[in-house]
Design a protein around this motif. Structure first.
Motif, short mmCIF file in Angstrom:
data_model
loop_
_atom_site.label_atom_id
_atom_site.label_comp_id
_atom_site.label_asym_id
_atom_site.label_seq_id
_atom_site.Cartn_x
_atom_site.Cartn_y
_atom_site.Cartn_z
N ILE A 171 42.73 -35.38 12.28
CA ILE A 171 41.42 -36.12 11.99
C ILE A 171 41.15 -37.01 13.12
O ILE A 171 39.86 -36.99 13.65
N ASP A 172 41.90 -37.64 14.00
CA ASP A 172 41.68 -38.51 15.14
C ASP A 172 40.97 -37.65 16.08
O ASP A 172 40.38 -38.06 17.07
N GLU A 173 41.79 -36.40 16.49
CA GLU A 173 41.45 -35.40 17.35
C GLU A 173 40.30 -34.87 17.27
O GLU A 173 39.36 -34.95 18.14
N LEU A 174 39.73 -34.76 15.96
CA LEU A 174 38.40 -34.30 15.47
C LEU A 174 37.44 -35.32 15.66
O LEU A 174 36.32 -34.88 16.16
N ASP A 175 37.88 -36.47 15.26
CA ASP A 175 36.87 -37.55 15.66
C ASP A 175 36.41 -37.82 17.06
O ASP A 175 35.41 -37.98 17.61
N GLN A 176 37.59 -37.74 18.00
CA GLN A 176 37.39 -37.81 19.41
C GLN A 176 36.46 -36.77 20.11
O GLN A 176 35.45 -36.79 20.84
N LEU A 194 31.17 -34.37 21.63
CA LEU A 194 30.15 -33.49 21.54
C LEU A 194 28.81 -34.00 21.35
O LEU A 194 27.91 -33.47 21.78
N ALA A 195 28.93 -35.41 20.64
CA ALA A 195 27.50 -35.96 20.43
C ALA A 195 27.16 -36.48 21.92
O ALA A 195 25.85 -36.50 22.22
N ARG A 196 28.24 -36.92 22.57
CA ARG A 196 27.62 -37.32 23.87
C ARG A 196 27.16 -36.38 24.76
O ARG A 196 26.16 -36.58 25.65
N SER A 197 27.91 -35.22 24.83
CA SER A 197 27.52 -33.89 25.51
C SER A 197 26.00 -33.52 25.18
O SER A 197 25.11 -33.36 26.06
#
Length: 243
Positions: A70-75, A80-83
Motif C-alpha cells: 500500500i505504501d509503495e502504491l501510494d508513493q 504519477l500525479a506529479r508526472s
C-alpha cells in the motif's frame, strides 16, 4: 470439704462429624483433581493453540506485506500525479508556444506578401513613402505606434534619415497639435532613425494629453533622399492611406 477436680476429662465423640484429617485429605484430593484437569486441558489444547499461533504469525506477516504494498502504491500514485501535473503544464506551455509560432508565421507570411507586392514586376514604383501607421492603447494610458516605411523606386539604394510625427485633434474644444517633443514629454527629442533598402517597420510609444481627442497624424521624413510629409487619419489599431 469438696472433692478435687480430676486432671483429665473424658469428652464423648459426637456422632456424624469426621475427623480433621479426613477434611485435609479431601481438600488435597480436590486440589489434585483441579491440577490434573488443568494439565489435561492444556495437553488437549496444545496442538490447536500451536496452529492458532502459526496462523497469527502468518496473518501478521501478510498484513505487514500488504502495508508495504500500500505504501509503495501510494508513493507511485503521488509520482504519477506529479508526472501528470508536469505533463499538463508542459502541454499547456507547448500549446502557447505553438500559438505564438502560428502568429509569427502569419506575420511573416503577411510581410512576404507585402514584400512581393512592393518589389514585384507589376508593383507601382514609389520613392520614400510612409505606407501605414497604427496606434494601439496600453494599460498605462500611453499609445504604441507601428509605422511602415517603403521605397521601391531606386532598387538597391539605402534610404536613411529620421522620422517625426505630430498628432492633430481637438483640445478643450479647440483645434490643437501635439508635437513630437510633447508626445515624448521631453524637449529636443531626436527623431527616430530609419535605414532600409525596400521597407522598414518603426515602433515606439507616445503619450497624449487626457483632454485631447486625436483626429489625424502628420508624419515627416527627413533624409539624404529628400523630405516627405504625409497625413493619416487617426485609426487605432488600423491604417489609413497617406495624403
Amino acid at each position: 470439704m469438696s472433692e478435687p477436680l480430676p486432671r483429665f476429662q473424658v469428652v464423648p465423640r459426637r456422632p456424624g462429624l469426621p475427623p480433621r484429617g479426613w477434611l485435609v485429605a479431601i481438600g488435597v484430593a480436590w486440589l489434585l483433581t483441579l491440577a490434573g484437569t488443568w494439565m489435561l486441558a492444556t495437553w488437549l489444547a496444545e496442538p490447536g493453540l500451536g496452529d492458532t499461533r502459526a496462523k497469527l504469525r502468518a496473518a501478521e506477516r501478510t498484513v505487514a506485506q500488504q502495508k508495504r504494498q500500500i505504501d509503495e502504491l501510494d508513493q507511485r500514485l503521488v509520482t504519477l500525479a506529479r508526472s501528470d501535473q508536469i505533463s499538463r503544464a508542459a502541454n499547456t506551455e507547448l500549446q502557447s508556444s505553438l500559438a505564438e509560432r502560428d502568429e509569427e508565421i502569419s506575420a511573416l507570411r503577411a510581410d512576404v506578401a507585402f514584400y512581393e507586392r512592393l518589389v514585384g514586376s507589376t508593383s507601382q514604383r514609389k520613392g520614400l513613402n510612409v505606407h501605414s501607421i497604427d496606434f494601439s492603447p496600453t494599460e498605462a494610458g500611453t499609445w504604441n505606434y507601428r509605422a511602415v516605411l517603403t521605397q521601391n523606386l531606386n532598387r538597391g539604394a539605402i534610404s536613411q534619415g529620421q522620422m517625426r510625427f505630430a498628432v492633430e485633434g481637438v483640445r478643450a474644444g479647440k483645434l490643437a497639435t501635439i508635437g513630437w517633443d510633447e508626445l515624448h514629454n521631453r524637449a529636443d527629442t531626436p527623431g527616430q532613425d530609419y535605414s532600409f533598402r525596400y521597407f522598414q517597420e518603426l515602433t515606439g510609444n507616445v503619450m497624449l494629453p487626457k483632454d485631447f481627442t486625436p483626429q489625424r497624424v502628420r508624419i515627416s521624413l527627413r533624409g539624404g533622399a529628400g523630405s516627405v510629409e504625409q497625413t493619416f487619419d487617426w485609426k487605432p489599431a488600423g491604417s489609413g492611406g497617406g495624403t
